[in-house]
Structures are given as structure tokens and as C-alpha cells.
Write an enzyme that holds these catalytic residues in place. Structure first.
Site, PDB file in Angstrom:
ATOM      1  N   ASN A  35       1.011  -1.088  -0.099  1.00  0.00           N
ATOM      2  CA  ASN A  35      -0.021   0.080   0.006  1.00  0.00           C
ATOM      3  C   ASN A  35       0.824   1.234  -0.034  1.00  0.00           C
ATOM      4  OD1 ASN A  35      -1.871   2.020   0.575  1.00  0.00           O
ATOM      5  ND2 ASN A  35      -2.009   1.472   2.845  1.00  0.00           N
ATOM      6  N   ASN A  84       0.504   7.461  15.175  1.00  0.00           N
ATOM      7  CA  ASN A  84       0.983   6.757  13.927  1.00  0.00           C
ATOM      8  C   ASN A  84       2.550   7.020  14.123  1.00  0.00           C
ATOM      9  OD1 ASN A  84       1.809   5.904  11.704  1.00  0.00           O
ATOM     10  ND2 ASN A  84      -0.091   6.546  10.533  1.00  0.00           N
ATOM     11  N   CYS A 130       4.051   4.879   9.924  1.00  0.00           N
ATOM     12  CA  CYS A 130       4.024   4.801   8.426  1.00  0.00           C
ATOM     13  C   CYS A 130       5.232   4.906   7.593  1.00  0.00           C
ATOM     14  CB  CYS A 130       3.171   5.992   7.926  1.00  0.00           C
ATOM     15  SG  CYS A 130       2.643   6.192   6.316  1.00  0.00           S
ATOM     16  N   CYS A 147       9.572 -32.503   8.140  1.00  0.00           N
ATOM     17  CA  CYS A 147       8.599 -33.441   7.524  1.00  0.00           C
ATOM     18  C   CYS A 147       7.060 -33.169   7.930  1.00  0.00           C
ATOM     19  CB  CYS A 147       8.969 -34.826   7.856  1.00  0.00           C
ATOM     20  SG  CYS A 147       9.286 -35.216   9.632  1.00  0.00           S
ATOM     21  N   CYS A 205       7.887 -36.099   2.204  1.00  0.00           N
ATOM     22  CA  CYS A 205       8.598 -35.894   3.366  1.00  0.00           C
ATOM     23  C   CYS A 205       9.847 -36.702   2.913  1.00  0.00           C
ATOM     24  CB  CYS A 205       7.995 -36.743   4.528  1.00  0.00           C
ATOM     25  SG  CYS A 205       7.519 -38.317   4.210  1.00  0.00           S
ATOM     26  N   CYS A 228       2.700 -39.810  -0.724  1.00  0.00           N
ATOM     27  CA  CYS A 228       2.949 -38.980  -1.593  1.00  0.00           C
ATOM     28  C   CYS A 228       4.471 -39.037  -1.864  1.00  0.00           C
ATOM     29  CB  CYS A 228       2.451 -37.569  -1.437  1.00  0.00           C
ATOM     30  SG  CYS A 228       3.065 -36.745   0.111  1.00  0.00           S
ATOM     31  N   CYS A 236       4.311 -31.933   5.159  1.00  0.00           N
ATOM     32  CA  CYS A 236       3.208 -33.052   4.998  1.00  0.00           C
ATOM     33  C   CYS A 236       1.738 -32.323   4.313  1.00  0.00           C
ATOM     34  CB  CYS A 236       2.917 -33.859   6.080  1.00  0.00           C
ATOM     35  SG  CYS A 236       2.033 -35.126   5.902  1.00  0.00           S
TER      36      CYS A 236
END
Length: 439
Positions: free
Chosen positions: A76, A135, A138, A389, A352, A349, A393
Site C-alpha cells: 500500500n 502513528n 507509516c 517433515c 517427506c 506422496c 506433509c
């Protein structure tokens, strides 16, 4: 049911979710919509002296997206309010009168001149605000004018301005801190010395979101030029939590009320901030991505969490996690963990195995089961309990960490677990261990 109401510095609100000082709190119509949706409070977009600042009339935002197109970071370059001071004050007065049960905090930023603060503070007090937020964070635009982060990076300025505000106003003073600093404890200590009632953090982080590689122009850009901006959103939460934790456990700032800011998107995020000592949380990016009604999910989720854990009020678990945050040198070097794979939920899969084999300790081996089935198992003789791991996972709770019990032998080192505590200050590998043995 749990009571999720908040009493922060004597400022009461029906829940701890406040909209942060930002574009969503710049106008009466926005704040009214927010209160209708259920927000507990707002920090009105930062007011300054007249004539008002001028914002760019072009792109102000840029996002960092995950692979599934979720916003995980937002940049921003918008400045403080670009509307006249009296217009803002009139709207604040009307909103507070219409919603007396909601927290109305007004963010302020004027030059480091005592007369400027002396002039604006009574105006804010007169419209019925519940408190002010200074503030000092900023990172763009205003800091180039000697305000914002230019103040927040100098503890002496923080203390000086805070003292002025406590002298010229009866309202609670919240000091908003910048993360663009080496050690956040220094400005927090300065705020406390100045008499601040609370601190809020973090403000946005200096950032450039990226570069268009076809045009070779950074983005967002205005007419082919861009500027660093403030980075916020879910990706900054770990940075913010660390800074909150540092202030909460620092002996010189312990007990100083904190309003947590940075990546709050769900009730769980809010609960984590509260567990690290925050009394309220402030939200911006989530509202800008999902709209004001997201607060309803936050309130319901926080209430359900508190009910499930037997917490009657927010104070019941506020700060509960702070004692668990330590310096690395204090960690117990005799504690031993090993990874465990739940074969029933494992989807084979192999992620790990790949990451452990390539980048860690070769502690997960592949074994072919019956038929085409694959099986991954932990080799405890190599496992150092690093948690990699578990972290990668894709199936929650399929890999976990098991703490070796007293009497077990660590297969990697051959050393029996004794249950004793020993840290780096007394470790024989530390050349200074004798000097620090009593630390």
C-alpha cells in the site's frame, strides 16, 4: 457461552476486533457499515493538519498471491487521510454518538512540534473519541516529511511526543510502532517512559512488491515510476507475533497493554495474538479482501474456541503463551524428539522422503509394501527431530513428533534420556560455558 467483549484501557467494545487505521476507516459511511457488520471498534484513518495531504491518483495497492490466487500479502502506498480535518472530526462525532458501545480510536500524525500536538489533541477529545493512536509507523510518504516511521525509529522522539500527548489530553494514548527497526523493544520502552497507556503493532513493512519484466517497471507504478510502500497481510503475521512476544516478555515493558496488528484473517490468528498478551487485535487486509462481514466468522470462531477450552473471558487466556517464549540459549538441549508417521492416513506422496533426503538428515526411507503400495518410515538413528517433515506433509496430523521418555536411548547418539535440563550456557561445547554457568 464465552464473553468475547473487550475492556482495553477502560475502552469497552463488544468484541476485540477493531478495524485498523487504513482506507476502510477513512469515512463515516465505511465505519457505519463496519459497525453494522459487527466490528467492535475502529481506529479512524490517520488525521493530520490542514491542508490535507495529497494522495496519488493511480494504483495504490499491489498483492502477493498464493498459487491458488489467495491474497497473502498486500502493498500500500496510500498516505494519511486526504480529507480536511474538520470534515473528519464532524464524521467521527456523528458515528460515536450513533454507536456509543463501539470503540472509537483516532489515529494522529502531525509534525514533531509541541504546538501542533497541543492544537489537535483537544479537537479530537471534543468529538467524543475514546482514545488516540500515535502513528509512528507509516513507512512511506509521511516519513519523508519527518513523521511516521521517521519518528518511530528514534526512541527519544517517541518518548517526547508521547509525553506531550499525555500532558495535553486526558484520553488513553496508544503508540503505534514501526517494524522497520532492528529491536522493537527500544521504541516500546520509550513509549512506556513517555507515559503511553498501550502500544499497537506492527505497522506495515517497507517493501517493493515486484517488477514487470516486460516493461522493467516496478509495480504498482504511477506514470512509469513507483515507490516503496507498506507491506501487510497474512504473510507478515509471524514477524508481528515475534515483536509482540518480545514486548510482552521484556522486563521493561512486561504488562504494557498491546493491541496486535498484522495478518489477522481468522479467529485463530486473533487467539494467537491474545495468547501472546494482546488485549485487542486490529484488522485491515482481511477486510479489504473479504469485506466487513468477515468479522462475524471471527467472532463466532473465537467464541467457540473459548467455549471448547473453558475460557469465560478473553482475559482468561490473554498472555498464556508468553512464558513459553525464550531466548535460544535457554532451550533444553537434552530434550529429544523423533518423527512418527501415521501409516493409516499417509497418502504415500513421498514429499517427506524427498525433502529429508535432499535437504535434511536422510532419516525417512522408502520401503515397497505388498503389491504397488509404497511405505515411508522413520529411521530414528538419523532423525534429529527437526520437524521439517511435519511442516511440509500435505495431510494434517499424519506426521507428528514423539518426545523420548526418561530411560529411552537416543538411537542417533546412543545417549540415554535422563530428563535433566541443560542449555547452551552450560554446554561443554560453549567456550564461555564456565563464565555463563550461572546465567
Amino acid at each position: 457461552m464465552a464473553d468475547i467483549s473487550s475492556n482495553f484501557l477502560g475502552i469497552k467494545s463488544p468484541n476485540p476486533f477493531w478495524l485498523a487505521s487504513a482506507p476502510p476507516t477513512d469515512k463515516e459511511i465505511n465505519v457505519t457499515r463496519a459497525f453494522e457488520a459487527g466490528w467492535g471498534g475502529v481506529v479512524w484513518k490517520t488525521l493530520g493538519e490542514d491542508p490535507p495531504v495529497v494522495n496519488v491518483s493511480g494504483p495504490r495497492y499491489s498483492t502477493l498471491m498464493s498459487q491458488d490466487r489467495r491474497v497473502i500479502g498486500l502493498n500500500n502506498i496510500e498516505l494519511i487521510t486526504d480529507r480536511p480535518l474538520q470534515q473528519n472530526l464532524a464524521e467521527i462525532r456523528r458515528v460515536k454518538r450513533a454507536w456509543p458501545d463501539r470503540a472509537m480510536i483516532v489515529s494522529l500524525m502531525v509534525p514533531c512540534v509541541e504546538e501542533s500536538w497541543k492544537r489537535i489533541l483537544p479537537m479530537v477529545e471534543d468529538v467524543g473519541a475514546d482514545g488516540i493512536e500515535l502513528n509512528f509507523g507509516c513507512p512511506h510518504g509521511m516519513s519523508e516529511r519527518g513523521m511516521g516511521a521517521a519518528v518511530g525509529q528514534v526512541p527519544e522522539y517517541i518518548q517526547m511526543v508521547t509525553e506531550w500527548c499525555k500532558h495535553y489530553s486526558r484520553l488513553p494514548v496508544i503508540v503505534k510502532l514501526t517494524p522497520n527497526i532492528t529491536d522493537v523493544r527500544m521504541p516500546a520502552r520509550a513509549a512506556r517512559r513517555g507515559g503511553a497507556d498501550a502500544v499497537s503493532l506492527i505497522n506495515t513493512i517497507n517493501s517493493i512488491m515486484g517488477v514487470d519484466l516486460d516493461s522493467m517497471v516496478m509495480h504498482p507504478s504511477t506514470g512509469g515510476w513507483g515507490s516503496h510502500g507498506g507491506y501487510c497481510g497474512p504473510a507478515v503475521k509471524p514477524i508481528a507475533l515475534n515483536m509482540v512476544g518480545e514486548i510482552a516478555r521484556d522486563p521493561e515493558t512486561a504488562g504494557l497493554p498491546i493491541s496486535g496488528i498484522g495478518g489477522v484473517t481468522t479467529w485463530r490468528d486473533a487467539a494467537e495474538y491474545i495468547a501472546l498478551g494482546c488485549g485487542t487485535v486490529q484488522v485491515c487486509t482481511a477486510a479489504m479482501v473479504y469485506g466487513f462481514k468477515i468479522v462475524q466468522d471471527m467472532c463466532d470462531g473465537l467464541s467457540n474456541f473459548m467455549d471448547a477450552h473453558g475460557y469465560r473471558t478473553i482475559e482468561d487466556f490473554s498472555g498464556k503463551a508468553v512464558p513459553t517464549v525464550k531466548d535460544w540459549k535457554q532451550l533444553n538441549l537434552k530434550h529429544i524428539d523423533k518423527a512418527v508417521i501415521n501409516q493409516d492416513s499417509c497418502i504415500q506422496c513421498g514429499r517427506c522422503h524427498v525433502v529429508c533426503e535432499d535437504t535434511s538428515h536422510q532419516a525417512i526411507f522408502y520401503r515397497k509394501g505388498e503389491g504397488a503400495e509404497r511405505r515411508f518410515e522413520i529411521n530414528e538413528a538419523e532423525c534429529v527431530g527437526c520437524n521439517l517433515c511435519v511442516s511440509i506433509c500435505p495431510v494434517p496430523d499424519t506426521i507428528s513428533m514423539r518426545t523420548l521418555a526418561v530411560g529411552e536411548v537416543d538411537a542417533r547418539t546412543g545417549i540415554e534420556v535422563t530428563g535433566e535440563y541443560a542449555n547452551w550456557t552450560t554446554h561443554p561445547n560453549n567456550p564461555q560455558c564456565l563464565a555463563t554457568a550461572d546465567a
